[in-house]
Enzyme design. Structure first.
Site, short mmCIF file in Angstrom:
data_model
loop_
_atom_site.label_atom_id
_atom_site.label_comp_id
_atom_site.label_asym_id
_atom_site.label_seq_id
_atom_site.Cartn_x
_atom_site.Cartn_y
_atom_site.Cartn_z
N HIS A 75 -69.85 -33.77 31.81
CA HIS A 75 -70.41 -32.64 31.06
C HIS A 75 -70.83 -33.03 29.65
O HIS A 75 -71.77 -32.45 29.11
CB HIS A 75 -69.41 -31.48 31.01
N GLY A 76 -70.15 -33.96 29.04
CA GLY A 76 -70.56 -34.32 27.70
C GLY A 76 -69.75 -35.46 27.13
O GLY A 76 -68.60 -35.67 27.51
#
Lengths: 305, 493
Positions: free
Chosen positions: B322-323
């Site tokens: 996701h990041g």
């Protein structure tokens, strides 16, 4: 496919009618941008003093106290880019202009309107003034729709009043915006400085200096006296500014004034102003605006003579 | 080009119109060109990154299919490493570099590798995963390599799902590019309905919730207690309506042209447990991790400690996907912890439920489970939304500070300024009522749907039910939509 188109038309028809009614009526609502543009369109040749700038000048400078015929074309969050664009647009029709006042606030030299939280106001410059945004962006619905520009819910409130709304009711005939007394729950000076520093971008510095120089060159080419000013702020604002940023601003203005031989009046921490003169930490109220406009007028007259 | 932009409002009908009016043999070319145009409206040069990924995985697919023995594995590894390397350079390099710098600084080592000044290509994590699923499926012998380079490119670039999924498998999507899709009235109407519903979810609900959430999460230290709780709960709904709204628009847009994309959400907030939540939330990504990471690690057909380890690793990688930020890593680990606790304590919890006789009240028991699952999920979202670990920790530590006073004041509710401070989070009261109105509308909509899928919105209902709801959706978008074009949250991944 024909069946789909027919149904889509039936579905869309009432929506289009209602939206059109809203758009037409919203376009007729008087706002500060419309008021100022209409005024300049009609009266530019008679003006002798023009005040540019953001809300600090909008609420702080009332040209009614000037000894020459003046108008305040400043508006909320207006950047040096739009100051330049407005001056440039009306330069030829401002036939009797003697003085142009260019306010430079703490944030002005690093301010980028397009990336700030107030960027929605840019669409008024496009729709009303016919000025392009500094940063070319993708197609924006606000450029086409007043309903999107005002906000749909607010538009609904206006509709409940049958669009009998005047958003420029606080603006005097000289373009000054009246702020009475004190703000009910104002942000502290520290919070205001924090906000202003949040809209400052290093990358905008060079461009803003260019706009400032262009304005000075344009005014000088028309034989107009240029006065740079910084409007007064309350001590709790001044005490919280970043001294490095403030010195950079002052040094930059000093260089420009020397380069172009123009005057700069810095009222940032002018002792003439007391807490009673401020609506909040960085905006003058009615009394403060009167006091400031008179001081400014006196200083301009000295310079102009 | 965002789905909620004017550009898309022009782009999409134009593509659809051309799609049905040109001969079938030219349609995939039209979709490919349209997808390139769609992608290039973000950062044009980055289409080259996508092109490189497509070329690598296209040839890797062909070579894997033609090879035998270890060579297949070598080609698969080349494909996986080069695809992941691209993702690493753009997404993770600066994160790892900053952490290495921090470690070097701590030990007084000389470390001077500079960060890369790169913008993450939009949707890179999505299309790299879609590419990887293609080569892995070929390696596993479940799919034959696509020989038409254009069709394979379209599989990666198909514009409705290019930037934020659903992450499709080649078995589901590629064959559809060869099929002739005629104009079917009901299918097109269903697709359009899903687009409108998605747009409503995005600009009426998610973007309005964003106004409240951003106010708090952009400056959390200005808030405490109920405000932090309210912002966190609002974010839980914001991210759901944002992403499920996007997914509805993607699925609806594809459906209009005759393509069937997989569902990505199935009412996740009615989940009664964390494992159930992950079966209902971002289904295409969960399935990807299940099939290509969790099961190859051994899944649950191993000893219990190893099973838990597999779960942890899967969620850790999911968080990192996701990041590139410790907040996402913690979010992943936290969900792994939830999941492991959930399966490890299943028997104990069952006994407790029997002991306190909660099982005698199944409906009440169900809502308790839903509530607990929702609270755990919200706690995780704090890390997902916070800008950094410091902010997240501040929020957690101040979730309940001063709450007793706030609650007692809230008894005076409508007349008390506390309401404004705690719940309105600096927004005008009409924004709050608009939010309540739109939530109520969605609740009514799901009442008519009887909890069914968004895919066949209001199908079979009488015209007296459908048309008022259509008008409510459209007028809701027109009059209650937030007119700022806010990016979809998942576009950043």
């Amino acid at each position: 496919m024909v069946k789909l188109f027919k149904k889509l038309i039936i579905l869309a028809f009432p929506v289009i009618i209602i939206v059109s009614i809203f758009e037409y009526n919203l376009s007729k609502i008087q706002n500060s941008y419309m008021f100022k543009k209409n005024f300049l369109d009609k009266n530019a040749p008679t003006l002798q003093v023009l005040t540019l700038g953001s809300s600090h000048a909008l609420v702080g400078i009332n040209p009614i106290f000037f000894s020459m015929n003046g108008f305040n074309v400043a508006d909320t969050s207006q950047s040096l880019y739009y100051d330049y664009q407005i001056l440039n647009k009306y330069a030829d029709s401002l036939e009797n202009l003697k003085v142009v006042i260019i306010p430079v606030s703490y944030f002005s030299l690093k301010y980028n309107f397009s990336s700030s939280v107030e960027s929605w106001r840019e669409n008024f410059y496009k729709k009303v003034w016919g000025l392009d945004s500094e940063n070319k962006s993708s197609i924006n619905v606000r450029n086409f729709s007043y309903m999107a520009l005002y906000g749909q819910i607010r538009s609904l409130f206006y509709a409940l009043k049958f669009f009998d709304v005047n958003l420029a009711s606080n603006i005097s005939k000289t373009g000054w915006y009246r702020l009475d007394g004190k703000e009910t729950a104002p942000d502290s000076g520290k919070e205001r400085v924090k906000y202003h520093e949040s809209i400052m971008e290093e990358s905008s510095f060079t461009e803003n200096i260019n706009y400032l120089k262009k304005m000075i060159e344009l005014a000088k080419s028309k034989g107009v006296t240029v006065v740079l000013i910084t409007t007064p702020v309350a001590p709790d604002y001044f005490d919280n500014v970043n001294s490095k940023e403030y010195n950079l601003m002052q040094n930059t203005i000093k260089k420009i004034t020397e380069e172009y031989n123009v005057k700069y009046f810095n009222y940032f921490l002018d002792k003439n102003f007391t807490p009673d003169d401020f609506f909040n930490s960085d905006h003058l109220n009615v009394e403060g605006a009167e006091k400031f406009s008179k001081i400014l007028n006196a200083d301009i007259n000295k310079e102009y003579k | 080009m965002l789905f909620n932009s004017i550009e898309f409002l022009i782009f999409f009908p134009t593509v659809v119109f051309l799609y049905f009016f040109i001969p079938h043999k030219f349609r995939w070319q039209l979709l490919l060109v349209s997808s390139c145009v769609f992608y290039m409206t973000f950062i044009p040069a980055y289409i080259l990154v996508l092109a490189v990924l497509i070329i690598i995985d296209y040839f890797a697919g062909l070579f894997i299919e033609r090879s035998i023995g270890k060579k297949r594995m070598i080609f698969l590894l080349i494909s996986i490493i080069s695809t992941c390397f691209t993702l690493f350079v753009f997404k993770y390099f600066n994160f790892f570099n900053a952490n290495l710098f921090g470690i070097a600084h701590f030990f007084h080592w000389n470390y001077s590798l500079k960060n890369l000044d790169l913008v993450l290509p939009i949707g890179l994590s999505f299309h790299t995963f879609q590419s990887l699923s293609y080569v892995i499926e070929i390696y596993n012998g479940k799919y034959k390599a696509e020989h038409n380079f254009g069709i394979y490119s379209l599989y990666v670039m198909f514009f409705p799902q290019l930037v934020a999924g659903p992450i499709e498998r080649p078995q589901n999507l590629i064959h559809q590019f060869y099929e002739k899709h005629t104009f079917e009235y009901q299918r097109v109407v269903d697709g359009l309905k899903q687009i409108v519903l998605g747009l409503f979810k995005k600009i009426v609900i998610a973007d309005r919730l964003a106004l409240f959430v951003n106010q708090v999460y952009n400056s959390p230290t200005d808030y405490h207690g109920l405000s932090l709780i309210a912002a966190t709960v609002f974010f839980a709904f914001q991210i759901y309506y944002d992403f499920s709204g996007y997914s509805d628009m993607a699925i609806g847009a594809a459906k209009v042209m005759g393509f069937n994309l997989m569902d990505n959400f199935n009412h996740p907030y009615i989940s009664r447990s964390i494992p159930e939540f992950w079966q209902r939330w971002h289904i295409s990504l969960s399935a990807w991790f299940r099939d290509y990471l969790y099961i190859p690690l051994g899944g649950n057909r191993v000893k219990i400690p190893r099973w838990y380890f597999n779960l942890f690793i899967t969620f850790l990688v999911s968080g990192l996907w996701h990041g590139a930020n410790w907040t996402f890593v913690i979010w992943g680990v936290l969900n792994g912890f939830y999941y492991v606790c959930s399966v490890a304590t299943a028997d104990v919890r069952k006994k407790i439920v029997e002991f306190i006789r909660l099982d005698k009240f199944p409906i009440f028991h169900k809502y308790v489970q839903i509530f607990i699952t929702f609270c755990l999920t919200c706690f995780g979202w704090i890390f997902f939304r916070a800008k950094n670990v410091g902010d997240a920790l501040y929020i957690i530590l101040h979730l309940f500070s001063g709450i007793a006073g706030e609650l007692s004041n809230s008894l005076k509710f409508l007349y008390n300024i506390q309401l404004q401070e705690s719940f309105l989070l600096g927004q005008p009261v009409y924004e709050f009522f608009a939010l309540i109105l739109s939530f109520s509308f969605v609740a009514i909509l799901y009442f008519f749907q009887k909890g069914g899928s968004d895919r066949n919105l209001l199908s079979g209902k009488s015209v007296w039910v459908r048309w008022p709801i259509y008008y409510a959706l459209i007028f809701g978008i027109v009059f209650l939509g937030v007119s700022t074009e806010m990016k979809f949250i998942y576009f950043q991944f």
